[in-house]
Enzyme design. Structure first.
Site, short mmCIF file in Angstrom:
data_model
loop_
_atom_site.label_atom_id
_atom_site.label_comp_id
_atom_site.label_asym_id
_atom_site.label_seq_id
_atom_site.Cartn_x
_atom_site.Cartn_y
_atom_site.Cartn_z
N LEU A 127 0.82 -1.21 0.00
CA LEU A 127 0.00 0.00 0.00
C LEU A 127 0.86 1.26 0.00
CD1 LEU A 127 -2.90 1.20 0.22
CD2 LEU A 127 -2.65 1.05 2.71
N GLY A 133 1.81 7.68 2.19
CA GLY A 133 1.94 6.94 3.44
C GLY A 133 0.65 7.09 4.23
N ARG A 246 -5.14 -3.02 12.99
CA ARG A 246 -4.78 -2.17 14.12
C ARG A 246 -4.96 -2.89 15.45
NH1 ARG A 246 -7.62 2.36 10.67
NH2 ARG A 246 -5.78 2.98 9.48
N GLN A 282 9.96 3.75 47.05
CA GLN A 282 8.64 4.16 46.61
C GLN A 282 8.66 4.72 45.19
OE1 GLN A 282 6.56 7.79 48.23
NE2 GLN A 282 5.22 6.24 49.15
N GLU A 366 0.75 0.60 10.36
CA GLU A 366 -0.71 0.40 10.45
C GLU A 366 -1.43 1.69 10.83
OE1 GLU A 366 -2.58 -1.99 9.57
OE2 GLU A 366 -1.33 -3.78 9.46
N GLY A 367 -0.84 2.82 10.44
CA GLY A 367 -1.43 4.12 10.73
C GLY A 367 -0.76 4.77 11.92
N SER A 369 0.15 7.37 15.05
CA SER A 369 -0.68 7.82 16.18
C SER A 369 -1.50 9.05 15.79
CB SER A 369 0.20 8.15 17.39
OG SER A 369 0.74 6.97 17.95
N GLU A 370 -0.91 9.90 14.95
CA GLU A 370 -1.62 11.11 14.54
C GLU A 370 -2.84 10.75 13.67
OE1 GLU A 370 2.10 11.85 16.14
OE2 GLU A 370 1.73 10.63 14.36
#
Length: 383
Positions: A127, A133, A246, A282, A366-367, A369-370
């Site tokens: 693709l 892209g 996804r 901690q 696979e795409g 984050s934006e």
């Protein structure tokens, strides 16, 4: 609301975990350093023989017919052991699912069993291009009619499993005069078809065992029967049917993150400073608590999206949410795990630096984050 897995899903998860522990995890470091190609291919064959290359495929085509939740659990376990193997299995499963969803009866009978039984070591999606892209509608690869055939010309970039895929799903422009995104079609092209050549493997930051190649189409002739779905309807396949991928990358991200955090928890129990294990401090405990909360949230998002898909409900927005959150959480988890190792985490002697590198790409392929945020916002506002 029930969150329990079915007996079949538990069995599939546990079987995948055993294969991953026995065969896949021991090879991960070798693959990362550039070796183990033959053993990697043997592991892919073993996964196919155990039903893990066609988890959500009907039994009539050689599939396991176990559903999307089982698919997500499988990819998570494989990703925990070796991200390169996990992404290969995820993409191969999705190639089979897309053919099952939109392929002709003849295409399903011919190609899906070869993916399911390992005749094809892997499947691949063609693709992405240099100028297409995040905007696949801008692709330039052409497929022109020539009698009863189509002739493909163009170049695809960053193709997962390019070197050893037996079957490629290829998107190409069939009507250059059509409105952007409306004149694209989808084709099935077997490895070895004249005119299809595999270019150089990319030198990557991580996931070194997963080959990523340029794929060239130079007068690549395929019969009319290679067209999958309707002519000029390929863009709909790309943006619709691939949403399930996804879920796979989200599950892969979770597997990588789990592996990194498990390594970190083991390390901080053993590492002594100021007269005690650093797990007693901690500050360390809070770092772990934050990351474990991330991973549990990612797990629930993934299972929710997969369950919606299994029920036949719309799941695109939920898949994007799972992919966005899980991939971002994987970056936080692997960074925290490396930090908890201190200087040792920066050294290749410890697997956490591999997990850190392997996780970075999950925010991109696979795409990005934006793009996932755009999808989530668009679908939310549309509702």
């Amino acid at each position: 609301m029930l969150f329990e897995l079915t007996q079949e899903e538990v069995l599939i998860r546990d079987t995948a975990r055993k294969i991953a522990t026995d065969r896949i995890q021991p090879l991960a470091e070798t693959l990362d350093r550039g070796g183990g190609r033959a053993e990697f291919l043997a592991n892919l064959k073993a996964l196919a023989e155990s039903g893990f290359m066609a988890v959500n495929i009907r039994s009539e085509f050689g599939g396991t017919e176990a559903g999307s939740v089982a698919f997500a659990l499988t990819v998570e376990e494989l990703g925990y052991a070796c991200a390169s193997t996990g992404v290969t299995a995820s993409v191969t499963n999705m190639v089979a699912e897309v053919i099952q969803a939109v392929g002709s009866a003849a295409q399903k009978r011919l190609y899906i069993p070869r993916l399911a039984d390992g005749t094809y070591p892997a499947g691949a999606f063609c693709l992405t291009e240099a100028a297409a892209g995040s905007d696949p509608a801008g692709m330039k690869t052409r497929a022109r009619r020539d009698g009863d055939d189509f002739v493909l010309d163009g170049q695809k970039l960053y193709i997962t499993s390019g070197e050893y895929a037996g079957l490629f799903i290829v998107w190409a422009v069939t009507d250059p005069e059509a409105k952007k995104g409306k004149g694209i079609s989808c084709f099935l092209v077997e490895a070895g078809t004249p005119g299809l050549t595999i270019g150089k493997a990319e030198k990557k930051l991580g996931q070194h065992g997963s080959a990523t190649n340029v794929v060239h189409f130079d007068g690549c002739r395929v019969p009319g029967s290679a067209l999958m779905g309707k002519l000029d309807d390929g863009f709909r396949i790309a943006v619709g049917e691939l949403a399930g991928g996804r879920i796979g990358i989200a599950a892969l991200s979770l597997g990588i993150a789990r592996a990194a955090m498990d390594a970190a928890k083991a390390y901080v129990r053993e590492r002594q400073q100021f007269g005690q294990a650093i797990s007693e401090f901690q500050g360390i405990q809070w770092m772990i608590a934050d990351r474990e909360t991330d991973l549990e949230a990612a797990r629930l998002l993934i299972l929710s999206a997969a369950a919606r898909k299994d029920r036949g409900e719309p799941f695109g927005r939920e898949a994007s949410m799972a992919k966005l959150f899980a991939s971002e959480a994987a970056l936080r988890a692997t960074d925290t795990a490396l930090q908890l190792h201190g200087g040792a985490g920066y050294c290749a002697d410890f697997p956490v630096e591999r997990h850190f590198r392997d996780a970075r790409i999950t925010r991109i392929y696979e795409g990005t984050s934006e793009v996932q945020r755009l999808i989530i916002a668009r679908e939310t506002l549309r509702q």
